[in-house]
Design a protein around this motif. Sequence first.
Motif, PDB file in Angstrom:
ATOM      1  N   GLN A   1       0.857  -1.185  -0.170  1.00  0.00           N
ATOM      2  CA  GLN A   1       0.069   0.001   0.012  1.00  0.00           C
ATOM      3  C   GLN A   1       0.922   1.475  -0.058  1.00  0.00           C
ATOM      4  O   GLN A   1       0.521   2.102  -0.875  1.00  0.00           O
ATOM      5  CB  GLN A   1      -0.780  -0.037   1.222  1.00  0.00           C
ATOM      6  N   GLU A   2       1.899   1.199   0.847  1.00  0.00           N
ATOM      7  CA  GLU A   2       2.513   2.553   0.757  1.00  0.00           C
ATOM      8  C   GLU A   2       3.580   2.586  -0.479  1.00  0.00           C
ATOM      9  O   GLU A   2       3.794   3.777  -0.867  1.00  0.00           O
ATOM     10  CB  GLU A   2       3.800   2.441   2.138  1.00  0.00           C
ATOM     11  N   SER A   3       4.035   1.485  -1.273  1.00  0.00           N
ATOM     12  CA  SER A   3       4.839   1.542  -2.076  1.00  0.00           C
ATOM     13  C   SER A   3       3.825   1.984  -3.043  1.00  0.00           C
ATOM     14  O   SER A   3       4.248   2.967  -4.167  1.00  0.00           O
ATOM     15  CB  SER A   3       5.132   0.283  -2.501  1.00  0.00           C
ATOM     16  N   ALA A   4       2.534   1.703  -3.365  1.00  0.00           N
ATOM     17  CA  ALA A   4       1.586   2.121  -4.256  1.00  0.00           C
ATOM     18  C   ALA A   4       1.434   3.765  -4.331  1.00  0.00           C
ATOM     19  O   ALA A   4       1.260   4.615  -5.122  1.00  0.00           O
ATOM     20  CB  ALA A   4       0.460   1.406  -4.121  1.00  0.00           C
ATOM     21  N   ALA A   5       1.403   4.388  -2.585  1.00  0.00           N
ATOM     22  CA  ALA A   5       1.111   5.659  -2.339  1.00  0.00           C
ATOM     23  C   ALA A   5       2.349   6.311  -2.810  1.00  0.00           C
ATOM     24  O   ALA A   5       2.322   7.459  -3.241  1.00  0.00           O
ATOM     25  CB  ALA A   5       0.921   5.821  -0.980  1.00  0.00           C
ATOM     26  N   ASN A   6       3.557   5.788  -2.805  1.00  0.00           N
ATOM     27  CA  ASN A   6       4.905   6.338  -2.956  1.00  0.00           C
ATOM     28  C   ASN A   6       4.871   6.799  -4.356  1.00  0.00           C
ATOM     29  O   ASN A   6       5.629   7.702  -5.044  1.00  0.00           O
ATOM     30  CB  ASN A   6       5.923   5.711  -2.429  1.00  0.00           C
ATOM     31  N   ASP A   7       4.382   5.883  -5.340  1.00  0.00           N
ATOM     32  CA  ASP A   7       4.371   6.134  -6.692  1.00  0.00           C
ATOM     33  C   ASP A   7       3.586   7.554  -6.866  1.00  0.00           C
ATOM     34  O   ASP A   7       3.785   8.194  -8.059  1.00  0.00           O
ATOM     35  CB  ASP A   7       3.673   5.132  -7.413  1.00  0.00           C
ATOM     36  N   GLN A   8       2.777   7.833  -6.242  1.00  0.00           N
ATOM     37  CA  GLN A   8       2.034   9.070  -6.313  1.00  0.00           C
ATOM     38  C   GLN A   8       2.238  10.306  -5.438  1.00  0.00           C
ATOM     39  O   GLN A   8       1.623  11.212  -5.364  1.00  0.00           O
ATOM     40  CB  GLN A   8       0.465   8.845  -6.100  1.00  0.00           C
ATOM     41  N   ALA A   9       3.357   9.980  -4.834  1.00  0.00           N
ATOM     42  CA  ALA A   9       4.287  11.057  -3.895  1.00  0.00           C
ATOM     43  C   ALA A   9       3.337  11.266  -2.750  1.00  0.00           C
ATOM     44  O   ALA A   9       2.995  12.282  -2.087  1.00  0.00           O
ATOM     45  CB  ALA A   9       4.344  12.239  -4.746  1.00  0.00           C
ATOM     46  N   LEU A  10       2.528  10.196  -2.298  1.00  0.00           N
ATOM     47  CA  LEU A  10       1.542  10.458  -1.268  1.00  0.00           C
ATOM     48  C   LEU A  10       1.695   9.214  -0.076  1.00  0.00           C
ATOM     49  O   LEU A  10       0.749   9.002   0.769  1.00  0.00           O
ATOM     50  CB  LEU A  10       0.013  10.075  -1.869  1.00  0.00           C
ATOM     51  N   ALA A  11       2.962   8.550   0.039  1.00  0.00           N
ATOM     52  CA  ALA A  11       3.266   7.965   1.042  1.00  0.00           C
ATOM     53  C   ALA A  11       3.361   8.546   2.240  1.00  0.00           C
ATOM     54  O   ALA A  11       3.671   9.667   2.349  1.00  0.00           O
ATOM     55  CB  ALA A  11       4.364   7.084   0.785  1.00  0.00           C
ATOM     56  N   ILE A  12       2.917   7.885   3.513  1.00  0.00           N
ATOM     57  CA  ILE A  12       2.903   8.529   4.507  1.00  0.00           C
ATOM     58  C   ILE A  12       4.158   8.085   5.676  1.00  0.00           C
ATOM     59  O   ILE A  12       4.772   8.785   6.185  1.00  0.00           O
ATOM     60  CB  ILE A  12       1.469   7.953   5.362  1.00  0.00           C
ATOM     61  N   HIS A  13       4.515   6.889   5.496  1.00  0.00           N
ATOM     62  CA  HIS A  13       5.415   6.351   6.422  1.00  0.00           C
ATOM     63  C   HIS A  13       6.817   6.298   5.716  1.00  0.00           C
ATOM     64  O   HIS A  13       7.711   5.594   6.308  1.00  0.00           O
ATOM     65  CB  HIS A  13       5.132   4.674   6.780  1.00  0.00           C
ATOM     66  N   THR A  14       7.189   6.816   4.542  1.00  0.00           N
ATOM     67  CA  THR A  14       8.521   6.828   3.969  1.00  0.00           C
ATOM     68  C   THR A  14       8.577   8.252   3.121  1.00  0.00           C
ATOM     69  O   THR A  14       7.175   8.739   2.835  1.00  0.00           O
ATOM     70  CB  THR A  14       8.755   5.820   3.073  1.00  0.00           C
ATOM     71  N   LEU A  15       9.580   8.610   3.139  1.00  0.00           N
ATOM     72  CA  LEU A  15       9.722   9.953   2.394  1.00  0.00           C
ATOM     73  C   LEU A  15       9.399   9.702   0.920  1.00  0.00           C
ATOM     74  O   LEU A  15       9.832   8.873   0.184  1.00  0.00           O
ATOM     75  CB  LEU A  15      11.144  10.471   2.349  1.00  0.00           C
TER      76      LEU A  15
END
Length: 469
Positions: free
Chosen positions: A453-467
């Motif tokens: 989930q976080e990796s998918a959000a990171n793809d959109q620059a929307l991850a919460i728990h990683t930069l």
Amino acid sequence: MSEQFDTDVLVVGGGPAGYVAAIRAAQYDLDVTLVEMDALGGTCLNRGCIPSKALISAANVAHNARTWSEMGITAEVDVDFQQMVEWKDDVVGNMNRSVEKLCKANRVSLVDGRATFEDEHTVRVERSDDNSERLTFEYAVLATGSRPIELPGFEFHRSGVHDAKEALQFDELPDSLVVVGAGYIGIELSMLFAKLGVDITVVEALDSMMPAFPSDLVAPVSSAASALGIETNYGELAAECRSTDRGVSVSTEDAESGERRAYEADGVLVAVGRTPVTETMDLYRIGLEPNEDGFVPTDRYGRTDVDHVFAVGDVAGEPMLAHAGSKEGEIAATEIAGRDPPSGDRAVPAVAFTSPQIATVGMTEAEAEETEHTVSTGEFPMRASGRALTTGHTDGFVRLVSSDDGVVLGGQIVGPEASELISEITLAVEKGLSTEELAEVIHPHPTLSEAIQESAANDQALAIHTLNR
């Protein structure tokens, strides 16, 4: 069933591709006969996937007990390897009996013996009791699998030379092993035995470990292998094996300089790949000839050049993976039954049960960049996963590769339980889901799946728990 034939569908080989094809065809109300010359379940169940993962699990228990002092756990661990092997054999035996029961419950006729073709609709089956019989069939499915590749001078009948099957059946643990081959099988078994206290030396002709996987996924595995005391030597060709008073002496030749080195050990384990088994069936009698790599060519549904003969699993080519073979068996059976088979173009995950585990599916970033897609990636490090921290295993990451419109093209995982996590990404690739859709799905906390989930959000620059990158 047509009165012209003894059986509608003859399946030759009872491994994961063959028995699945047989059961699926029987579920479609076809009369099915399955001929197996060894043991139901094939290499995977009896000599490969299941027994190796059973011993890997047991070795991990012992290793973790010895190394979890950081958690406040210290223990003196006594490994009874013979009992471990007996437990593994019980697991295999239970699964073998389950496959037999499933075949019989689905009305698949089982024949113990070796099938050779006499003509396009007839086989002779040589039984283990030295009797034989002829069987006629309307359709045939070839599922004879593969065997380990033998190297010249390292033949498996020689004293001290072992393939993976023999290594999983050792009467007692050797003190030392030379492992020829740093592919996923060689490294899985190297780590298994190193965790049980065996001194391991790996020699590999290529210049890297597990070259089928991206190098950044392999890096944590390489570090873990070093921490286990495994010595790895790259660019060395296995040249000669001699028997010694101790066991064996393995000579290697440097791929560039030709310099020779020698390694002494109790035995040598050869794990340099597998080759398809086709010579047992007399395929020439039905006009079939394997290609230059030894595989039987097929179309997307498993159909060979002989219209009513199909080939599935390892004998039909890459990827030589049990789960791919099972799906090919289903597809072939569905085509034979005249149903609408699922597409043969499937997303197929690949897994290495190393420490940490590696799992991939679909395209890597480099592969995607070679297409017409504009590519983006999202990543999440396992060290930022609360659940990974609670397990004590934080090496690795999850990476998603997506197109410019966000559709997931592939994914790579290295870390704890990667083999379990990859299925969610496989579903995303198979169904054309987007990283936005994956990020919107609520994942339970704390779990390793949150890394997807976080990796998918990171793809959109929307991850919460990683930069975000």
